[in-house]
Design an enzyme around this catalytic site. Structure first.
Site, short mmCIF file in Angstrom:
data_model
loop_
_atom_site.label_atom_id
_atom_site.label_comp_id
_atom_site.label_asym_id
_atom_site.label_seq_id
_atom_site.Cartn_x
_atom_site.Cartn_y
_atom_site.Cartn_z
N GLN A 82 0.84 -1.19 0.00
CA GLN A 82 0.00 0.00 0.00
C GLN A 82 0.88 1.25 0.00
O GLN A 82 0.40 2.35 -0.17
CB GLN A 82 -0.89 0.01 1.24
CG GLN A 82 -1.86 -1.15 1.31
CD GLN A 82 -2.54 -1.23 2.68
OE1 GLN A 82 -3.49 -0.51 2.94
NE2 GLN A 82 -2.01 -2.05 3.55
N VAL A 132 3.61 4.13 -0.93
CA VAL A 132 3.96 4.89 -2.14
C VAL A 132 5.42 5.33 -2.10
O VAL A 132 5.85 6.11 -2.93
CB VAL A 132 3.03 6.12 -2.29
CG1 VAL A 132 1.58 5.68 -2.54
CG2 VAL A 132 3.12 7.04 -1.08
N ASP A 133 6.20 4.82 -1.13
CA ASP A 133 7.59 5.29 -0.95
C ASP A 133 8.59 4.55 -1.85
O ASP A 133 9.75 4.97 -1.95
CB ASP A 133 8.00 5.15 0.52
CG ASP A 133 7.84 3.73 1.07
OD1 ASP A 133 7.55 3.60 2.29
OD2 ASP A 133 7.99 2.77 0.28
N ASN A 156 2.60 -7.13 13.41
CA ASN A 156 2.28 -5.76 13.79
C ASN A 156 2.44 -5.62 15.31
O ASN A 156 1.99 -6.50 16.04
CB ASN A 156 0.82 -5.44 13.40
CG ASN A 156 0.54 -3.95 13.39
OD1 ASN A 156 0.86 -3.25 14.35
ND2 ASN A 156 -0.05 -3.48 12.33
N PRO A 157 3.08 -4.57 15.77
CA PRO A 157 3.22 -4.44 17.23
C PRO A 157 1.89 -4.13 17.92
O PRO A 157 1.78 -4.29 19.12
CB PRO A 157 4.19 -3.27 17.39
CG PRO A 157 4.11 -2.50 16.12
CD PRO A 157 3.75 -3.49 15.05
N SER A 167 -2.69 -1.19 9.36
CA SER A 167 -3.78 -1.14 10.35
C SER A 167 -5.02 -1.83 9.80
O SER A 167 -6.01 -1.99 10.51
CB SER A 167 -4.09 0.32 10.69
OG SER A 167 -4.42 1.04 9.51
N HIS A 197 -1.33 1.59 -4.25
CA HIS A 197 -1.68 3.02 -4.09
C HIS A 197 -0.76 3.93 -4.88
O HIS A 197 -0.71 5.15 -4.62
CB HIS A 197 -1.69 3.39 -2.60
CG HIS A 197 -2.73 2.65 -1.84
ND1 HIS A 197 -2.70 2.50 -0.48
CD2 HIS A 197 -3.84 1.98 -2.24
CE1 HIS A 197 -3.74 1.77 -0.08
NE2 HIS A 197 -4.45 1.45 -1.14
N CYS A 232 -5.31 14.28 -19.95
CA CYS A 232 -5.06 14.22 -21.40
C CYS A 232 -4.56 12.82 -21.73
O CYS A 232 -3.87 12.18 -20.90
CB CYS A 232 -4.05 15.28 -21.84
SG CYS A 232 -2.34 14.90 -21.46
N1 APR Z 1 6.61 -3.03 12.08
C1 APR Z 1 5.37 -3.50 11.80
N2 APR Z 1 4.25 -2.75 11.93
C2 APR Z 1 4.40 -1.49 12.39
C3 APR Z 1 5.66 -0.94 12.73
C4 APR Z 1 6.80 -1.77 12.55
N3 APR Z 1 8.03 -1.34 12.82
N4 APR Z 1 5.46 0.34 13.16
C5 APR Z 1 4.12 0.58 13.10
N5 APR Z 1 3.48 -0.52 12.64
C6 APR Z 1 2.05 -0.70 12.39
C7 APR Z 1 1.11 0.13 13.24
O1 APR Z 1 0.82 -0.51 14.46
C8 APR Z 1 -0.11 0.25 12.35
O2 APR Z 1 -1.02 -0.81 12.60
O3 APR Z 1 1.81 -0.28 11.06
C9 APR Z 1 0.44 0.10 10.94
C10 APR Z 1 0.39 1.37 10.08
O4 APR Z 1 -0.96 1.67 9.87
P1 APR Z 1 -1.38 2.99 9.05
O5 APR Z 1 -0.62 4.14 9.54
O6 APR Z 1 -2.87 3.04 9.13
O7 APR Z 1 -0.88 2.70 7.58
P2 APR Z 1 -1.50 1.72 6.47
O8 APR Z 1 -2.25 0.60 7.07
O9 APR Z 1 -0.42 1.39 5.54
O10 APR Z 1 -2.53 2.73 5.74
C11 APR Z 1 -3.24 2.27 4.64
O11 APR Z 1 -4.19 4.43 4.28
O12 APR Z 1 -3.83 6.64 4.41
C12 APR Z 1 -3.98 5.62 3.54
O13 APR Z 1 -3.16 5.39 1.34
C13 APR Z 1 -2.77 5.42 2.67
O14 APR Z 1 -1.67 3.36 2.03
C14 APR Z 1 -2.24 4.06 3.10
C15 APR Z 1 -3.47 3.39 3.65
#
Ligand code: APR
Length: 304
Positions: A158, A160-161, A274-275, A250, A176, A188
């Site tokens: 997901q 975009v980096d 996921n933590p 998340s 994404h 265009c």
């Molecule tokens: N290792 C594993 N998981 C981690 C770590 C880590 N070091 N640090 C944080 N996390 C977890 C957090 O606990 C959280 O559940 O990564 C998750 C990040 O969740 P979000 O910030 O909601 O990001 P993401 O799920 O990728 O968002 C989905 O939402 O905003 C839009 O387009 C955007 O692609 C993005 C999409």
């Protein structure tokens, strides 16, 4: 392990000692202080039994089981979110210090916001590009880059980096889009196909479409927009797998968040790394409470 039962695990250092109360076999049980042998341990968790906080440690035996399932699976699909890039210094969206904690998605990540204030949106994306260009892939990206060279492994992100690609990963499905690609906002024909522009800073904000001279936009998928047809198709095809790993997301944004459920419906063994607990935690077979940059190298080590 009863089919459908969920496993919970923790990886890494002193965070192991967060307490949980267990209700197993009808009685409360204080978590036992287990020797720190190996990285992670598993608590058998029937749905709804574990209350408050993280589970305790998982044995090497279970790490080996996880590793064995991944190495013997013919088809492994990994889907990543912002959490996998957290250790590289890229902020997540919803976690502490997350982008959506300080910025409004409705003001910055919709076509309406872009039309309303093109420069504001471009200043924000330019800031994110400047931040990400200074980041390096971390150990989690490196492990998945190595796995991506194996037949039957599919990598969906997901993010975009483009840190997966920078780590050398192959065939990454970028659901994404990419911070490093632009396309024509006015749509265009020639400009609707994204072009790459890695210049930081961009010489002009807002940048223009080289074909029609109209505004160019970041080639990312904004809220309310559909995913590129091909990407979604590839992602859905990849849910036909033996093991589905959901790493650092998340699991709140669809359709990406639905892929784990698709995979489980196709019979895949589903794992979350996921933590923190997520929307997906109650529905996966195994939840590993840990950091991607610690857990993935540990699994890779156990696969040797
Ligand atoms: N290792 C594993 N998981 C981690 C770590 C880590 N070091 N640090 C944080 N996390 C977890 C957090 O606990 C959280 O559940 O990564 C998750 C990040 O969740 P979000 O910030 O909601 O990001 P993401 O799920 O990728 O968002 C989905 O939402 O905003 C839009 O387009 C955007 O692609 C993005 C999409």
């Amino acid at each position: 392990m009863a089919p459908g039962a969920n496993l919970v695990g923790i990886a890494g250092g002193d965070r192991l000692l967060d307490g949980v109360h267990l209700r197993r076999h009808g009685r409360d049980e204080q978590p036992r202080e287990l020797p720190d042998e190996g990285l992670v341990a598993v608590l058998l968790q029937k749905r709804g039994c574990v209350e408050g906080g993280h589970a305790r440690i998982m044995t090497d035996a279970c790490l080996r089981e996880l590793a064995a399932r991944i190495s013997t699976a013919g088809r492994v699909t990994v889907m990543t979110g912002a959490g996998i890039s957290a250790a590289s210094g890229v902020p997540t969206f919803r976690g502490p210090g997350g982008l959506w904690r300080s910025f409004q998605p409705s003001e910055l990540a919709t076509p309406q916001a872009f039309a309303r204030d093109t420069l504001l949106v471009w200043e924000w994306y330019s800031w994110r590009r400047e931040m990400v260009v200074a980041c390096r892939p971390n150990a989690a990206h490196d492990v998945l880059a190595r796995w991506s060279r194996r037949d039957g492994v599919r990598l969906i992100t997901q993010n975009v980096d483009d840190l997966h690609t920078r780590a050398g990963a192959r065939h990454v499905v970028r659901l994404h889009g990419s911070l490093w690609e632009l396309r024509c906002f006015t749509g265009c024909p020639a400009g609707s196909r994204p072009w790459r522009d890695e210049r930081v800073p961009l010489p002009r904000l807002p940048p223009l479409c080289p074909h029609c001279g109209g505004h160019a936009r970041p080639a990312v998928v904004w809220f309310g927009e559909a995913l590129a047809h091909g990407d979604l198709e590839q992602a859905l095809a990849a849910t036909r797998c033996d093991v589905f790993l959901s790493v650092g997301t998340s699991a709140v944004v669809h359709p990406a968040a639905g892929l784990m459920h698709e995979a489980r419906a196709h019979g895949a063994w589903t794992v979350e790394i996921n933590p923190e607990a997520t929307e997906a935690s109650p529905d996966v077979h195994l939840t590993v409470r840990g950091l991607a940059e610690e857990v993935l190298p540990a699994i890779e080590l156990a696969m040797r």
